[in-house]
Scaffold this active site. Structure first.
Site, PDB file in Angstrom:
ATOM      1  N   LYS A 195       9.302   8.757 -10.309  1.00 39.30           N
ATOM      2  CA  LYS A 195       9.774   9.585  -9.201  1.00 39.30           C
ATOM      3  C   LYS A 195      10.869  10.568  -9.647  1.00 39.30           C
ATOM      4  O   LYS A 195      11.359  10.480 -10.765  1.00 39.30           O
ATOM      5  CB  LYS A 195      10.234   8.688  -8.049  1.00 39.30           C
ATOM      6  CG  LYS A 195       9.110   7.769  -7.516  1.00 39.30           C
ATOM      7  CD  LYS A 195       8.080   8.503  -6.675  1.00 39.30           C
ATOM      8  CE  LYS A 195       6.732   7.857  -6.517  1.00 39.30           C
ATOM      9  NZ  LYS A 195       6.622   6.588  -5.849  1.00 39.30           N
TER      10      LYS A 195
HETATM   11  C1  LIG Z   1       5.778   5.457  -5.091  1.00 38.10           C
HETATM   12  C2  LIG Z   1       5.447   5.436  -3.652  1.00 38.10           C
HETATM   13  C3  LIG Z   1       5.889   4.406  -2.807  1.00 38.10           C
HETATM   14  C4  LIG Z   1       6.466   3.117  -3.320  1.00 38.10           C
HETATM   15  O1  LIG Z   1       7.653   3.248  -3.975  1.00 38.10           O
HETATM   16  P1  LIG Z   1       8.255   1.935  -4.691  1.00 38.10           P
HETATM   17  O2  LIG Z   1       9.677   2.327  -4.946  1.00 38.10           O
HETATM   18  O3  LIG Z   1       7.463   1.727  -5.930  1.00 38.10           O
HETATM   19  O4  LIG Z   1       8.139   0.813  -3.727  1.00 38.10           O
HETATM   20  C5  LIG Z   1       5.680   4.520  -1.450  1.00 38.10           C
HETATM   21  N1  LIG Z   1       5.037   5.578  -0.936  1.00 38.10           N
HETATM   22  C6  LIG Z   1       4.573   6.575  -1.701  1.00 38.10           C
HETATM   23  C7  LIG Z   1       3.883   7.733  -1.049  1.00 38.10           C
HETATM   24  C8  LIG Z   1       4.739   6.528  -3.091  1.00 38.10           C
HETATM   25  O5  LIG Z   1       4.235   7.485  -3.871  1.00 38.10           O
END
Ligand SMILES: *Cc1c(COP(=O)(O)O)cnc(C)c1O
Length: 401
Positions: A195
């Site tokens: 991210k």
């Molecule tokens: C990555 C992602 C998540 C989950 O994030 P985590 O921190 O891994 O729990 C939730 N929603 C979307 C759209 C994502 O791309």
């Protein structure tokens, strides 16, 4: 033969473009090591500092750090009072976490289709699905482009329900000058490895509602009446009370050690993403077979993902073959997303059919996510765009094809 193969493999290796590489500085590595030496590893003063700075960055009154965005979505739903018998509207075009957390809260996810230009949930479809059982709407800012909040906010307000923003892609984005993190009742961010800001794993919920923030904070650590770090620090009291059956969703100071300097250079990281996305747009803009990511007036894109869509009618190959061609050129790609309603669990449990959500289904068949991250050079973007052009030129229909 094996040996010569290894040697000849070496050269193209140099031009390999992975789908993702994190951006971690020496300063960030030192900060984590210092925290290891400090004697305080889990939730503590660095976590509190990270929450404060994060809240200030997005302009929200409260920020609660958690061990994932998934945990954030779950607690946002629980704090909103979502439970058995309730429905929550979720787009089908999203990641697993947006809907599974509704199920974990004991409620039923009601899937809706997307807008074909932005890939975000369609507000018209949300309105159709609202029922007396609807307790919340989960909006997802796909790729980092904010949803149509001007249309969405009055719909949830009229219903008296909560809007929850899954902003896993959208840190740094804004809508009409307001940052993502302040556009919904509750917003969940992700600091997963890929991210825009990473702490390896991690997440954050922002809200302007103090009661919701306190509830989420309480639930994040077993429902204990005071944070563990306050109990164990010098002069802290051993006494606590369990005020709820909570969860083990807390964030750690080791993660915060990485998050704090990442947040400090987020503006730079975002500018790098934006510049590379602009370069992709420029390099691919003249190919009629390729649909570029949507941008909208008044919305600042976070550019977490660069999703192109193929105009398959104009090509002799499908999306999977196109990805195979990119893989052969050593370019890492991904597909965001396989709509939830196409997965066995959702098909079997809720009886969804592929054609129930035609926009999501159609776009899924066309979508390819190209590599986009601050460590990419302009030359890397040009190499990827050049490969896309080469494949299009090789497989485009000429005349009747
Ligand atoms: C990555 C992602 C998540 C989950 O994030 P985590 O921190 O891994 O729990 C939730 N929603 C979307 C759209 C994502 O791309």
């Amino acid at each position: 033969m094996t040996r010569s193969k290894i040697v000849s493999d070496k050269q193209p290796e140099a031009r390999q473009i992975p789908f993702y590489q994190p951006s971690i500085t020496e300063r960030e590595i030192r900060a984590v090591v210092q925290t290891l030496r400090s004697g305080w590893l889990t939730t503590g003063p660095k976590t509190k500092k990270f929450e404060k700075r994060f809240a200030r960055y997005v302009g929200a009154k409260h920020a609660v750090a958690l061990n994932s965005c998934t945990a954030g979505l779950h607690l946002a739903l629980v704090a909103s009072g979502v439970g058995p018998g309730d429905e929550v509207i979720v787009p089908t075009y999203t990641f697993a976490a947006s809907a599974e957390t509704v199920i974990h809260a004991g409620a039923k996810p009601v899937l809706v289709d997307s807008e074909s230009d932005t890939l975000n949930l369609s507000v018209a479809e949300v309105e159709k699905e609202i029922s007396p059982r609807t307790k919340a709407v989960v909006a997802v800012d796909i790729a980092g482009l904010p949803c149509d909040y001007a249309a969405l906010q009055p719909v949830v307000k009229k219903q008296g329900i909560h809007l929850i923003d899954d902003a896993a892609h959208a840190l740094g984005a804004s809508y009409d000058g307001r940052m993502v993190g302040t556009l919904a009742d509750l917003t969940a961010f992700s600091f997963y490895a890929t991210k825009n800001l990473t702490t390896g794993e991690g997440g954050m919920v922002t809200t302007d509602n103090q009661e919701l923030a306190e509830k989420i904070s309480l639930l994040s650590l077993h429902g204990m009446s005071r944070d563990a770090w306050k109990r164990y620090r010098t002069g802290g009291s051993w006494y606590y009370e369990l005020l709820d059956a909570g969860f083990k969703y807390n964030f750690t100071d080791l993660q915060a050690a990485l998050g704090l300097p990442q947040l400090a250079r987020l503006r730079t990281l975002q500018a790098q993403r934006r510049a590379l996305a602009t370069l992709y747009d420029r390099e691919l803009g003249d190919l009629p077979e390729v649909r570029l990511p949507a941008q909208k007036k008044g919305r600042v894109h976070a550019w977490h993902l660069y999703i192109i869509r193929l105009r398959l009618e104009q090509l002799k190959i499908d999306r999977n073959q196109f990805i195979h061609e990119l893989t052969r050129r050593r370019i890492g790609t991904a597909v965001h997303f396989i709509p939830l309603h196409l997965h066995p669990y959702y098909r079997e449990r809720y009886g969804y059919q592929p054609e129930d959500f035609p926009v999501a289904h159609d776009n899924y068949q066309r979508a390819i996510t190209l590599p986009l991250y601050p460590r990419m050079t302009r030359a890397m973007v040009c190499y990827v765009a050049g490969a896309v052009r080469e494949i299009v030129q090789k497989y485009r229909h000429r005349g009747r094809g």
